[in-house]
Structure formats: C-alpha cells, structure tokens
Design a protein around this motif. Structure first.
Motif, PDB file in Angstrom:
ATOM      1  N   MET A   1      40.716 -40.262  18.409  1.00  0.00           N
ATOM      2  CA  MET A   1      40.644 -41.492  19.180  1.00  0.00           C
ATOM      3  C   MET A   1      39.187 -41.868  19.446  1.00  0.00           C
ATOM      4  SD  MET A   1      43.784 -41.121  21.906  1.00  0.00           S
ATOM      5  CE  MET A   1      43.113 -39.688  22.679  1.00  0.00           C
ATOM      6  N   LYS A   2      38.383 -40.868  19.720  1.00  0.00           N
ATOM      7  CA  LYS A   2      36.995 -41.156  20.041  1.00  0.00           C
ATOM      8  C   LYS A   2      36.257 -41.762  18.847  1.00  0.00           C
ATOM      9  CE  LYS A   2      32.926 -39.087  22.126  1.00  0.00           C
ATOM     10  NZ  LYS A   2      32.335 -37.870  22.656  1.00  0.00           N
ATOM     11  N   SER A   3      36.605 -41.332  17.644  1.00  0.00           N
ATOM     12  CA  SER A   3      35.924 -41.851  16.461  1.00  0.00           C
ATOM     13  C   SER A   3      36.227 -43.333  16.223  1.00  0.00           C
ATOM     14  CB  SER A   3      36.305 -41.038  15.226  1.00  0.00           C
ATOM     15  OG  SER A   3      37.673 -41.197  14.946  1.00  0.00           O
ATOM     16  N   LEU A   4      37.338 -43.820  16.768  1.00  0.00           N
ATOM     17  CA  LEU A   4      37.677 -45.239  16.644  1.00  0.00           C
ATOM     18  C   LEU A   4      36.797 -46.110  17.537  1.00  0.00           C
ATOM     19  CD1 LEU A   4      41.560 -45.032  16.667  1.00  0.00           C
ATOM     20  CD2 LEU A   4      40.085 -45.442  14.705  1.00  0.00           C
ATOM     21  N   ARG A   5      36.240 -45.521  18.584  1.00  0.00           N
ATOM     22  CA  ARG A   5      35.400 -46.223  19.566  1.00  0.00           C
ATOM     23  C   ARG A   5      36.123 -47.428  20.170  1.00  0.00           C
ATOM     24  NH1 ARG A   5      29.236 -46.033  18.088  1.00  0.00           N
ATOM     25  NH2 ARG A   5      29.357 -47.233  19.980  1.00  0.00           N
ATOM     26  N   ALA A   6      37.395 -47.257  20.413  1.00  0.00           N
ATOM     27  CA  ALA A   6      38.211 -48.339  20.965  1.00  0.00           C
ATOM     28  C   ALA A   6      38.159 -48.318  22.490  1.00  0.00           C
ATOM     29  CB  ALA A   6      39.652 -48.191  20.505  1.00  0.00           C
ATOM     30  N   ASP A   7      38.163 -49.497  23.093  1.00  0.00           N
ATOM     31  CA  ASP A   7      38.221 -49.606  24.549  1.00  0.00           C
ATOM     32  C   ASP A   7      39.649 -49.501  25.062  1.00  0.00           C
ATOM     33  OD1 ASP A   7      35.451 -49.965  24.817  1.00  0.00           O
ATOM     34  OD2 ASP A   7      35.638 -52.113  24.477  1.00  0.00           O
ATOM     35  N   ASN A  26      41.997 -37.474  29.747  1.00  0.00           N
ATOM     36  CA  ASN A  26      40.922 -37.581  28.786  1.00  0.00           C
ATOM     37  C   ASN A  26      39.800 -38.351  29.466  1.00  0.00           C
ATOM     38  OD1 ASN A  26      39.234 -38.718  26.652  1.00  0.00           O
ATOM     39  ND2 ASN A  26      40.799 -37.969  25.247  1.00  0.00           N
ATOM     40  N   ALA A  27      38.603 -37.808  29.419  1.00  0.00           N
ATOM     41  CA  ALA A  27      37.470 -38.445  30.092  1.00  0.00           C
ATOM     42  C   ALA A  27      37.151 -39.813  29.502  1.00  0.00           C
ATOM     43  CB  ALA A  27      36.246 -37.545  30.011  1.00  0.00           C
ATOM     44  N   TYR A  29      39.392 -41.939  28.292  1.00  0.00           N
ATOM     45  CA  TYR A  29      40.478 -42.867  28.627  1.00  0.00           C
ATOM     46  C   TYR A  29      41.123 -42.435  29.940  1.00  0.00           C
ATOM     47  CZ  TYR A  29      39.791 -44.275  23.836  1.00  0.00           C
ATOM     48  OH  TYR A  29      39.228 -44.722  22.673  1.00  0.00           O
ATOM     49  N   PRO A  30      40.457 -42.699  31.066  1.00  0.00           N
ATOM     50  CA  PRO A  30      40.981 -42.233  32.354  1.00  0.00           C
ATOM     51  C   PRO A  30      42.188 -43.016  32.874  1.00  0.00           C
ATOM     52  CG  PRO A  30      38.975 -43.495  32.688  1.00  0.00           C
ATOM     53  CD  PRO A  30      39.170 -43.368  31.206  1.00  0.00           C
ATOM     54  N   THR A  31      42.404 -44.236  32.374  1.00  0.00           N
ATOM     55  CA  THR A  31      43.532 -45.052  32.828  1.00  0.00           C
ATOM     56  C   THR A  31      44.601 -45.073  31.755  1.00  0.00           C
ATOM     57  OG1 THR A  31      41.998 -46.438  34.067  1.00  0.00           O
ATOM     58  CG2 THR A  31      44.205 -47.309  33.706  1.00  0.00           C
ATOM     59  N   VAL A  32      45.811 -44.635  32.120  1.00  0.00           N
ATOM     60  CA  VAL A  32      46.908 -44.545  31.156  1.00  0.00           C
ATOM     61  C   VAL A  32      48.156 -45.168  31.768  1.00  0.00           C
ATOM     62  CG1 VAL A  32      48.338 -42.982  29.788  1.00  0.00           C
ATOM     63  CG2 VAL A  32      45.959 -42.414  30.217  1.00  0.00           C
ATOM     64  N   TYR A  33      48.827 -45.998  31.003  1.00  0.00           N
ATOM     65  CA  TYR A  33      50.100 -46.591  31.411  1.00  0.00           C
ATOM     66  C   TYR A  33      51.157 -46.224  30.376  1.00  0.00           C
ATOM     67  CZ  TYR A  33      47.267 -49.473  34.503  1.00  0.00           C
ATOM     68  OH  TYR A  33      46.394 -49.901  35.457  1.00  0.00           O
ATOM     69  N   HIS A  34      52.362 -45.892  30.850  1.00  0.00           N
ATOM     70  CA  HIS A  34      53.472 -45.559  29.968  1.00  0.00           C
ATOM     71  C   HIS A  34      54.640 -46.491  30.262  1.00  0.00           C
ATOM     72  CE1 HIS A  34      51.584 -41.795  28.766  1.00  0.00           C
ATOM     73  NE2 HIS A  34      51.427 -41.505  30.053  1.00  0.00           N
ATOM     74  N   SER A  35      55.308 -46.901  29.224  1.00  0.00           N
ATOM     75  CA  SER A  35      56.548 -47.659  29.355  1.00  0.00           C
ATOM     76  C   SER A  35      57.625 -46.869  28.627  1.00  0.00           C
ATOM     77  CB  SER A  35      56.395 -49.040  28.726  1.00  0.00           C
ATOM     78  OG  SER A  35      57.632 -49.701  28.713  1.00  0.00           O
ATOM     79  N   VAL A  36      58.726 -46.613  29.316  1.00  0.00           N
ATOM     80  CA  VAL A  36      59.812 -45.837  28.710  1.00  0.00           C
ATOM     81  C   VAL A  36      61.121 -46.594  28.832  1.00  0.00           C
ATOM     82  CG1 VAL A  36      58.723 -43.604  29.127  1.00  0.00           C
ATOM     83  CG2 VAL A  36      60.251 -44.551  30.830  1.00  0.00           C
ATOM     84  N   ASN A  37      62.021 -46.320  27.923  1.00  0.00           N
ATOM     85  CA  ASN A  37      63.363 -46.867  27.971  1.00  0.00           C
ATOM     86  C   ASN A  37      64.220 -45.869  28.743  1.00  0.00           C
ATOM     87  OD1 ASN A  37      66.004 -47.674  27.456  1.00  0.00           O
ATOM     88  ND2 ASN A  37      65.516 -48.413  25.435  1.00  0.00           N
ATOM     89  N   SER A  46      52.588 -46.324  25.112  1.00  0.00           N
ATOM     90  CA  SER A  46      51.536 -45.874  26.021  1.00  0.00           C
ATOM     91  C   SER A  46      50.298 -46.731  25.780  1.00  0.00           C
ATOM     92  CB  SER A  46      51.196 -44.406  25.796  1.00  0.00           C
ATOM     93  OG  SER A  46      52.266 -43.596  26.187  1.00  0.00           O
ATOM     94  N   ILE A  47      49.604 -47.051  26.860  1.00  0.00           N
ATOM     95  CA  ILE A  47      48.368 -47.823  26.784  1.00  0.00           C
ATOM     96  C   ILE A  47      47.279 -46.993  27.439  1.00  0.00           C
ATOM     97  CG2 ILE A  47      47.216 -49.958  27.424  1.00  0.00           C
ATOM     98  CD1 ILE A  47      50.034 -51.208  27.687  1.00  0.00           C
ATOM     99  N   LEU A  48      46.205 -46.736  26.701  1.00  0.00           N
ATOM    100  CA  LEU A  48      45.073 -45.971  27.199  1.00  0.00           C
ATOM    101  C   LEU A  48      43.877 -46.896  27.293  1.00  0.00           C
ATOM    102  CD1 LEU A  48      47.034 -44.043  25.542  1.00  0.00           C
ATOM    103  CD2 LEU A  48      45.123 -42.487  25.513  1.00  0.00           C
TER     104      LEU A  48
END
Length: 50
Positions: A1-7, A26-27, A29-37, A46-48
């Motif tokens: 994920m880090k190599s992608l350098r994505a925000d 993960n330092a 990506y400190p903000t994580v949201y999950h949506s489940v059925n 999941s959104i990081l």
C-alpha cells in the motif's frame, strides 16, 4: 500500500462479519472505515485514509 503513495484506499470484497471486524492499525492510514452486510458475509468495503 505504501508503494502506491495513495491518500485514500478503497478495498472491495472484504467479507467481514458485522460482529467480527478486524482491527487495522497502520501509521500511514490511521483512519479506517468499514461497511459490512449484516445478512451475509459478502459485499463489504473498507476505506483507508492517510
């Protein structure tokens, strides 16, 4: 994920159960949201955010 350098990362098809969502720490990506059925273990997302 880090190599992608994505925000923001969007992870599809996570297959988490509503009663058992894993903890993600993960330092970069400190903000994580999950949506489940709640009916089946499918269609999850999941959104990081950095």
């Amino acid at each position: 994920m880090k190599s992608l350098r994505a925000d923001v990362l969007f992870l599809q098809e996570t297959h988490f159960r509503a009663d058992h969502i894993p903890k993600f720490s993960n330092a970069n990506y400190p903000t994580v949201y999950h949506s489940v059925n709640t009916e089946v273990k499918a269609k999850g997302v999941s959104i990081l955010i950095s």
